[in-house]
Design a protein around this motif. Structure first.
Motif, PDB file in Angstrom:
ATOM      1  N   PRO A   1      46.139  44.667  35.235  1.00 44.96           N
ATOM      2  CA  PRO A   1      45.034  45.439  35.832  1.00 44.96           C
ATOM      3  C   PRO A   1      43.721  45.313  35.064  1.00 44.96           C
ATOM      4  N   THR A   2      43.786  44.865  33.806  1.00 46.00           N
ATOM      5  CA  THR A   2      42.576  44.728  32.992  1.00 46.00           C
ATOM      6  C   THR A   2      41.944  43.336  33.085  1.00 46.00           C
ATOM      7  N   ALA A   3      42.591  42.411  33.791  1.00 43.12           N
ATOM      8  CA  ALA A   3      42.034  41.062  33.951  1.00 43.12           C
ATOM      9  C   ALA A   3      40.779  41.135  34.822  1.00 43.12           C
ATOM     10  N   ASN A   4      39.834  40.261  34.587  1.00 41.89           N
ATOM     11  CA  ASN A   4      38.573  40.282  35.329  1.00 41.89           C
ATOM     12  C   ASN A   4      38.756  40.363  36.845  1.00 41.89           C
ATOM     13  N   PRO A   5      39.607  39.516  37.472  1.00 40.56           N
ATOM     14  CA  PRO A   5      39.739  39.602  38.931  1.00 40.56           C
ATOM     15  C   PRO A   5      40.286  40.954  39.390  1.00 40.56           C
ATOM     16  N   SER A   6      41.168  41.533  38.611  1.00 44.22           N
ATOM     17  CA  SER A   6      41.745  42.837  38.961  1.00 44.22           C
ATOM     18  C   SER A   6      40.688  43.924  38.925  1.00 44.22           C
ATOM     19  N   VAL A   7      39.882  43.916  37.886  1.00 41.71           N
ATOM     20  CA  VAL A   7      38.825  44.920  37.744  1.00 41.71           C
ATOM     21  C   VAL A   7      37.817  44.763  38.879  1.00 41.71           C
ATOM     22  N   MET A   8      37.437  43.528  39.177  1.00 39.25           N
ATOM     23  CA  MET A   8      36.438  43.274  40.224  1.00 39.25           C
ATOM     24  C   MET A   8      36.896  43.794  41.582  1.00 39.25           C
ATOM     25  N   ILE A   9      38.142  43.551  41.930  1.00 34.15           N
ATOM     26  CA  ILE A   9      38.611  43.905  43.272  1.00 34.15           C
ATOM     27  C   ILE A   9      38.866  45.403  43.411  1.00 34.15           C
ATOM     28  N   CYS A  10      39.075  46.092  42.297  1.00 34.16           N
ATOM     29  CA  CYS A  10      39.359  47.527  42.348  1.00 34.16           C
ATOM     30  C   CYS A  10      38.106  48.391  42.299  1.00 34.16           C
ATOM     31  N   MET A  11      36.949  47.783  42.151  1.00 33.91           N
ATOM     32  CA  MET A  11      35.708  48.553  42.152  1.00 33.91           C
ATOM     33  C   MET A  11      35.450  49.094  43.551  1.00 33.91           C
ATOM     34  N   ASP A  12      34.655  50.119  43.617  1.00 33.56           N
ATOM     35  CA  ASP A  12      34.345  50.708  44.922  1.00 33.56           C
ATOM     36  C   ASP A  12      32.838  50.660  45.137  1.00 33.56           C
ATOM     37  N   PRO A  13      32.335  49.742  45.934  1.00 34.95           N
ATOM     38  CA  PRO A  13      33.053  48.751  46.736  1.00 34.95           C
ATOM     39  C   PRO A  13      33.535  47.588  45.864  1.00 34.95           C
ATOM     40  N   PRO A  14      34.513  46.837  46.376  1.00 26.98           N
ATOM     41  CA  PRO A  14      35.032  45.691  45.626  1.00 26.98           C
ATOM     42  C   PRO A  14      33.926  44.684  45.344  1.00 26.98           C
ATOM     43  N   ARG A  15      34.036  44.023  44.209  1.00 29.22           N
ATOM     44  CA  ARG A  15      33.095  42.961  43.850  1.00 29.22           C
ATOM     45  C   ARG A  15      33.750  41.628  44.186  1.00 29.22           C
ATOM     46  N   TYR A  16      32.928  40.716  44.639  1.00 23.24           N
ATOM     47  CA  TYR A  16      33.430  39.374  44.952  1.00 23.24           C
ATOM     48  C   TYR A  16      32.811  38.405  43.961  1.00 23.24           C
ATOM     49  N   GLY A  17      32.758  37.141  44.265  1.00 19.03           N
ATOM     50  CA  GLY A  17      32.225  36.172  43.321  1.00 19.03           C
ATOM     51  C   GLY A  17      33.304  35.575  42.440  1.00 19.03           C
ATOM     52  N   PHE A  18      34.527  35.568  42.927  1.00 17.03           N
ATOM     53  CA  PHE A  18      35.657  35.068  42.145  1.00 17.03           C
ATOM     54  C   PHE A  18      35.525  33.584  41.816  1.00 17.03           C
ATOM     55  N   ALA A  19      34.883  32.825  42.697  1.00 12.38           N
ATOM     56  CA  ALA A  19      34.704  31.394  42.444  1.00 12.38           C
ATOM     57  C   ALA A  19      33.807  31.159  41.240  1.00 12.38           C
ATOM     58  N   GLY A  20      32.996  32.136  40.864  1.00 11.44           N
ATOM     59  CA  GLY A  20      32.113  32.019  39.722  1.00 11.44           C
ATOM     60  C   GLY A  20      32.780  32.354  38.396  1.00 11.44           C
ATOM     61  N   LEU A  21      34.019  32.826  38.458  1.00  5.42           N
ATOM     62  CA  LEU A  21      34.748  33.109  37.220  1.00  5.42           C
ATOM     63  C   LEU A  21      35.079  31.795  36.505  1.00  5.42           C
ATOM     64  N   PRO A  22      35.323  31.849  35.207  1.00  2.35           N
ATOM     65  CA  PRO A  22      35.741  30.626  34.495  1.00  2.35           C
ATOM     66  C   PRO A  22      37.011  30.051  35.122  1.00  2.35           C
ATOM     67  N   ALA A  23      37.142  28.742  35.081  1.00  3.05           N
ATOM     68  CA  ALA A  23      38.290  28.057  35.692  1.00  3.05           C
ATOM     69  C   ALA A  23      39.627  28.625  35.217  1.00  3.05           C
ATOM     70  N   ALA A  24      39.682  29.078  33.974  1.00  4.47           N
ATOM     71  CA  ALA A  24      40.925  29.638  33.435  1.00  4.47           C
ATOM     72  C   ALA A  24      41.344  30.917  34.160  1.00  4.47           C
ATOM     73  N   GLU A  25      40.430  31.547  34.888  1.00  7.38           N
ATOM     74  CA  GLU A  25      40.717  32.785  35.626  1.00  7.38           C
ATOM     75  C   GLU A  25      41.044  32.533  37.097  1.00  7.38           C
ATOM     76  N   HIS A  26      40.918  31.299  37.566  1.00  8.24           N
ATOM     77  CA  HIS A  26      41.048  31.037  38.998  1.00  8.24           C
ATOM     78  C   HIS A  26      42.435  31.350  39.564  1.00  8.24           C
ATOM     79  N   ILE A  27      43.478  31.017  38.854  1.00 10.32           N
ATOM     80  CA  ILE A  27      44.818  31.299  39.386  1.00 10.32           C
ATOM     81  C   ILE A  27      45.039  32.805  39.456  1.00 10.32           C
TER      82      ILE A  27
END
Length: 143
Positions: free
Chosen positions: A77-103
């Motif tokens: 739950p503390t990983a960047n994608p998890s934090v981004m999607i749980c915000m209200d409203p959810p944050r997008y921009g996942f393609a801009g994360l470092p490649a190591a975070e893509h999976i």
């Protein structure tokens, strides 16, 4: 598919749509989807993340969907994608994360989409749905 040319964009979108909806409807495992995603070239991964982010937006995901999806995703739950999607409203921009975070981002996005899309199939679309992606034929996943 890792060597696909730019002319293969529509094919990748159809493939992505099929795989993501298969996962959302329990016709394919998240692990199988993540394995497919891992085999893509980095630029294709970014395209897929943008596309799946769009699916999540169309499903009108909520912060509650985000939390439930993260729990299903296997991502902390503390990983960047998890934090981004749980915000209200959810944050997008996942393609801009470092490649190591893509999976991680793929796992989170698909899991959250599955939660939101299931909610919509069971409420908004129940009994009246004409969306082809909500009416996939039941099939067994290849092993």
């Amino acid at each position: 598919m890792t060597g696909a040319s730019s002319d293969d964009g529509p094919t990748l979108r159809r493939e992505t749509e099929q795989i993501v909806n298969d996962i959302a409807q329990g016709l394919r495992t998240l692990d199988a989807g993540a394995a497919w995603f891992s085999g893509l070239a980095p630029a294709r991964r970014q395209e897929v993340l943008q596309e799946v982010g769009g699916y999540a937006m169309q499903a009108h995901i909520t912060a509650a969907d985000g939390r439930a999806g993260v729990a299903r995703s296997g991502v902390k739950p503390t990983a960047n994608p998890s934090v981004m999607i749980c915000m209200d409203p959810p944050r997008y921009g996942f393609a801009g994360l470092p490649a190591a975070e893509h999976i991680k981002a793929f796992r989170v996005l698909v899991s959250v989409f599955a939660v939101g899309d299931t909610r919509r199939r069971e409420t908004y679309c129940k009994g009246t749905c004409g969306h082809s992606w909500h009416n996939l034929p039941t099939a067994t996943e290849p092993t």
